[in-house]
Enzyme design. Structure first.
Site, PDB file in Angstrom:
ATOM      1  N   GLU A  85       2.871 -61.724  22.551  1.00  0.00           N
ATOM      2  CA  GLU A  85       2.384 -62.818  21.725  1.00  0.00           C
ATOM      3  C   GLU A  85       1.094 -63.304  22.393  1.00  0.00           C
ATOM      4  OE1 GLU A  85       3.953 -67.157  20.147  1.00  0.00           O
ATOM      5  OE2 GLU A  85       5.304 -65.897  21.308  1.00  0.00           O
ATOM      6  N   LYS A 137       4.675 -67.998  30.201  1.00  0.00           N
ATOM      7  CA  LYS A 137       3.280 -68.272  29.890  1.00  0.00           C
ATOM      8  C   LYS A 137       3.040 -69.768  29.706  1.00  0.00           C
ATOM      9  CE  LYS A 137       3.364 -64.983  26.828  1.00  0.00           C
ATOM     10  NZ  LYS A 137       3.126 -64.201  25.625  1.00  0.00           N
ATOM     11  N   ARG A 164      15.094 -59.043  32.062  1.00  0.00           N
ATOM     12  CA  ARG A 164      13.788 -59.632  32.382  1.00  0.00           C
ATOM     13  C   ARG A 164      13.570 -59.580  33.878  1.00  0.00           C
ATOM     14  NH1 ARG A 164      11.899 -62.777  28.141  1.00  0.00           N
ATOM     15  NH2 ARG A 164      10.205 -63.885  29.103  1.00  0.00           N
TER      16      ARG A 164
HETATM   17  P1  ATP Z   1       6.783 -65.801  28.130  1.00  0.00           P
HETATM   18  O1  ATP Z   1       7.932 -66.741  28.157  1.00  0.00           O
HETATM   19  O2  ATP Z   1       6.231 -65.527  29.468  1.00  0.00           O
HETATM   20  O3  ATP Z   1       5.745 -66.186  27.135  1.00  0.00           O
HETATM   21  P2  ATP Z   1       7.611 -63.919  26.217  1.00  0.00           P
HETATM   22  O4  ATP Z   1       8.774 -63.009  26.212  1.00  0.00           O
HETATM   23  O5  ATP Z   1       7.607 -65.025  25.246  1.00  0.00           O
HETATM   24  O6  ATP Z   1       7.410 -64.418  27.677  1.00  0.00           O
HETATM   25  P3  ATP Z   1       5.831 -62.126  24.941  1.00  0.00           P
HETATM   26  O7  ATP Z   1       4.359 -62.156  24.891  1.00  0.00           O
HETATM   27  O8  ATP Z   1       6.573 -62.400  23.698  1.00  0.00           O
HETATM   28  O9  ATP Z   1       6.254 -63.129  26.074  1.00  0.00           O
HETATM   29  O10 ATP Z   1       6.341 -60.782  25.614  1.00  0.00           O
HETATM   30  C1  ATP Z   1       5.905 -59.495  25.283  1.00  0.00           C
HETATM   31  C2  ATP Z   1       6.926 -58.528  25.805  1.00  0.00           C
HETATM   32  O11 ATP Z   1       7.056 -58.658  27.213  1.00  0.00           O
HETATM   33  C3  ATP Z   1       8.295 -58.766  25.204  1.00  0.00           C
HETATM   34  O12 ATP Z   1       8.843 -57.531  24.826  1.00  0.00           O
HETATM   35  C4  ATP Z   1       9.061 -59.402  26.316  1.00  0.00           C
HETATM   36  O13 ATP Z   1      10.413 -59.105  26.203  1.00  0.00           O
HETATM   37  C5  ATP Z   1       8.403 -58.819  27.559  1.00  0.00           C
HETATM   38  N1  ATP Z   1       8.533 -59.722  28.701  1.00  0.00           N
HETATM   39  C6  ATP Z   1       8.116 -60.989  28.794  1.00  0.00           C
HETATM   40  N2  ATP Z   1       8.458 -61.541  29.973  1.00  0.00           N
HETATM   41  C7  ATP Z   1       9.108 -60.570  30.665  1.00  0.00           C
HETATM   42  C8  ATP Z   1       9.725 -60.506  31.949  1.00  0.00           C
HETATM   43  N3  ATP Z   1       9.735 -61.560  32.776  1.00  0.00           N
HETATM   44  N4  ATP Z   1      10.305 -59.340  32.320  1.00  0.00           N
HETATM   45  C9  ATP Z   1      10.289 -58.276  31.507  1.00  0.00           C
HETATM   46  N5  ATP Z   1       9.739 -58.271  30.289  1.00  0.00           N
HETATM   47  C10 ATP Z   1       9.153 -59.404  29.852  1.00  0.00           C
HETATM   48 MG    MG Z   2       7.230 -65.347  23.382  1.00  0.00          MG
END
Ligand code: ATP
Ligand code: MG
Length: 559
Positions: free
Chosen positions: A41, A276, A266
């Site tokens: 995202e 983020k 994760r």
């Molecule tokens: P954040 O809370 O940091 O914004 P998110 O999952 O909302 O994390 P996205 O941009 O939606 O962030 O993530 C893109 C991809 O990266 C998704 O498939 C997500 O599952 C993966 N991802 C995000 N954080 C992690 C993590 N800590 N470990 C492994 N994969 C991750």
């Molecule tokens: Mg997200």
């Protein structure tokens, strides 16, 4: 130590096993090309957790000779920014992965998503519901009682009309939703007629104000995957309970392909935060100097800190993928970097807390040079020339007026090796009025050129030094954990309460050997006895700045 920390062979994780099964004769995807995607995202910069996902997504494709798409998951029209999109691309390329021309925005599919929603309504599998968010919460039921919606049996025609009017902007935000008609009594609350569209008049960074209704993630994601022909949609564990809904959407719409969702744990690392949103708070409230602050777990921060793509890939590979969330020690990440830099970083000498050393028996007008190897692990890296003259700088801590037990460096009467140059014998020092040592004195042994003793006498201490005549001033930045608490954002904790006030120490007036003058930004070095350093992006030829990437001592092995 969490199980995942242990060095493991790269092969054989459960995702690879599943894919292998799927490709076998009679398997789900027999004869197909493995096709994955990484769907960030674009609401912030990528962090090391994303690096794990990137390695899993692109890595699985690579392993099976397949392909991986890069897709901006921008169905939620908040906080999205071109700045983030560009940074995300840059970080993934830097890590060493490529999506070729397969770069997409989920928002490109809004039209198709709308059509699939209409298809569901026509099949009697979705309806327009007028419960407010509060009412919906009150009516969601519990484990004993099913959810309730008085709109569930609304005629298809009526829902079709209302949904179209929702799209046309005839209703205010939040007034109505489109819900999938699945099972109000399901033990899985995600299946209790989940909302799949909502009205939300937000400006979208790509589609502008074209839409005032937006699809929910659980409805949008499977459609995005299916449109792109994804075979394996790899995501993190929190989506496990959403998988039945993912499959339901695929099954009940006429999407062009059938992707399979597989969840993995994760990545968490101690003494840092990984979301983020929290990272953005650190940036916006100026706890750090931007997203690429070398203390940040973002990929741009790690890069500026001196992390190499290889060290991060190796880290992701070795922590492995599993179905259990766990926190990996920061020291393991450092261990992976140290391994890489030990092999690949050239050696150099820098003095961070300089005091002058005068070789009193060395001619004043003489300069000599030594050829030294750049990297003992990489002979092909060749050698460089270092110069030596009557005055050098050594570390202040390498001199003591009186010997203490176990101390083999400079104290009056002791012989010390100036690395690669000469053996010198300390003869004393000069102090200022406050009693601070301002100069250390020594005499060199001309027969020890290169640092070897001709008679085999033992010299225990070897120190680094730079030639005072041609060394260059530099700034050195030393980093510690950004947070004092190993898990600063668990439970009720406010991570901002655990910021480490000493996470950055800036040392100015340091002295670097002259060869470093031409060092380019982002180049790594091992500074003898001090650690691995990288040329910071703030560095200029007139004002060199080095970041300590990691110390020499391995906190991981020690444990
Ligand atoms: P954040 O809370 O940091 O914004 P998110 O999952 O909302 O994390 P996205 O941009 O939606 O962030 O993530 C893109 C991809 O990266 C998704 O498939 C997500 O599952 C993966 N991802 C995000 N954080 C992690 C993590 N800590 N470990 C492994 N994969 C991750
Ligand atoms: Mg997200």
């Amino acid at each position: 130590m969490p199980e995942e920390n242990k060095t493991q062979p790269a092969a054989g994780n459960f995702i690879n096993d599943i894919i292998t099964e799927d490709l076998k004769p009679g398997g789900r995807y027999e004869g197909k090309t493995v096709h994955t995607r990484f769907p960030p995202e674009p609401n912030g910069y990528l962090h090391i957790g994303h690096a794990k996902a990137i390695c899993v997504d692109f890595g699985a494709a690579q392993r099976f000779g397949g392909i991986c798409n890069l897709r901006m998951d921008d169905t939620n029209p908040t906080k999205e920014d071109v700045e983030y999109v560009d940074a995300i691309k840059e970080d993934i390329s830097w890590l060493g992965f490529t999506w070729d021309d397969r770069f997409y925005y989920a928002s490109e599919y809004f039209g198709q998503m709308y059509d699939y929603a209409v298809e569901l309504i026509k099949k009697g599998l979705a309806y327009v519901c007028e419960l407010t968010p509060e009412q919906m919460r009150e009516n969601r039921g519990d484990l004993k009682n099913p959810a309730v919606s008085p709109y569930r049996d609304r005629p298809v025609e009526e829902s079709l009309g209302l949904f179209e009017r929702m799209k046309n902007g005839e209703f205010e935000d939040g007034k109505m939703t489109l819900r999938a008609k699945i099972d109000l009594a399901s033990g899985n609350f995600n299946m209790r007629d989940p909302v799949i569209y909502r009205i939300n008049r937000m400006h979208h960074h790509r589609t502008g104000d074209e839409w005032c209704i937006y699809p929910m993630y659980d409805f949008a994601h499977p459609i995005e995957d299916a449109i792109e022909g994804i075979t394996h949609s790899l995501c993190t564990l929190e989506f496990e309970a959403h998988r039945p809904l993912y499959d339901w959407v695929i099954e009940n719409t006429s999407v062009p392909s059938v992707p399979r969702q597989i969840e993995f744990a994760r990545l968490g690392i101690n003494n840092t935060v990984m979301s983020k949103r929290k990272l953005r708070t650190l940036v916006e409230e100026k706890y750090v100097n931007g997203w690429d602050d070398p203390r940040m777990p973002t990929l741009c921060g790690l890069r500026r800190r001196g992390y190499t793509p290889g060290s991060i890939r190796s880290f992701c590979e070795r922590i492995g993928v599993s179905k259990t969330n766990s926190v990996v020690e920061y020291s393991f990440l450092e261990h992976c970097l140290r391994e890489d830099l030990n092999m690949n970083a050239d050696r150099a000498m820098t003095v961070t807390d300089p005091v002058k050393l005068v070789i009193t028996n060395y001619p004043e007008d003489k300069t000599e040079t030594f050829e030294v190897e750049n990297n003992p692990n990489r002979p092909e890296r060749g050698s460089r020339t270092i110069s030596f003259s009557r005055e050098c700088y050594i570390e202040r801590s390498d001199f003591l007026e009186e010997k203490i037990k176990g101390y083999n460096r400079f104290y009056p009467g002791n012989e010390v090796r100036l690395k690669s140059a000469y053996i010198v014998k300390c003869t004393g020092c000069k102090k200022d009025d406050n009693g601070n040592v301002v100069e250390v004195y020594a005499e060199y042994d001309p027969l020890t050129r290169g640092g070897d003793t001709p008679d085999g006498r033992k010299v225990r201490g070897t120190v680094h030094w730079v030639n005072a005549a041609d060394c260059i001033d530099c700034e050195v930045r030393l980093y510690e954990n950004l947070f004092t608490d190993p898990e600063p954002d668990t439970g009720d904790k406010n991570f901002l309460d655990y910021i480490n006030p000493d996470s950055l120490v800036i040392k100015t007036g340091c002295k670097a050997e002259s060869s470093l003058k031409s060092a380019e930004k982002l180049t790594s070095f091992q500074f003898m006895r001090l650690g691995y350093f990288v040329v910071d992006s703030d560095s200029t030829p007139d004002r060199l700045v080095f970041n300590r990437s990691v110390s020499l001592k391995d906190g991981f092995k020690k444990r």
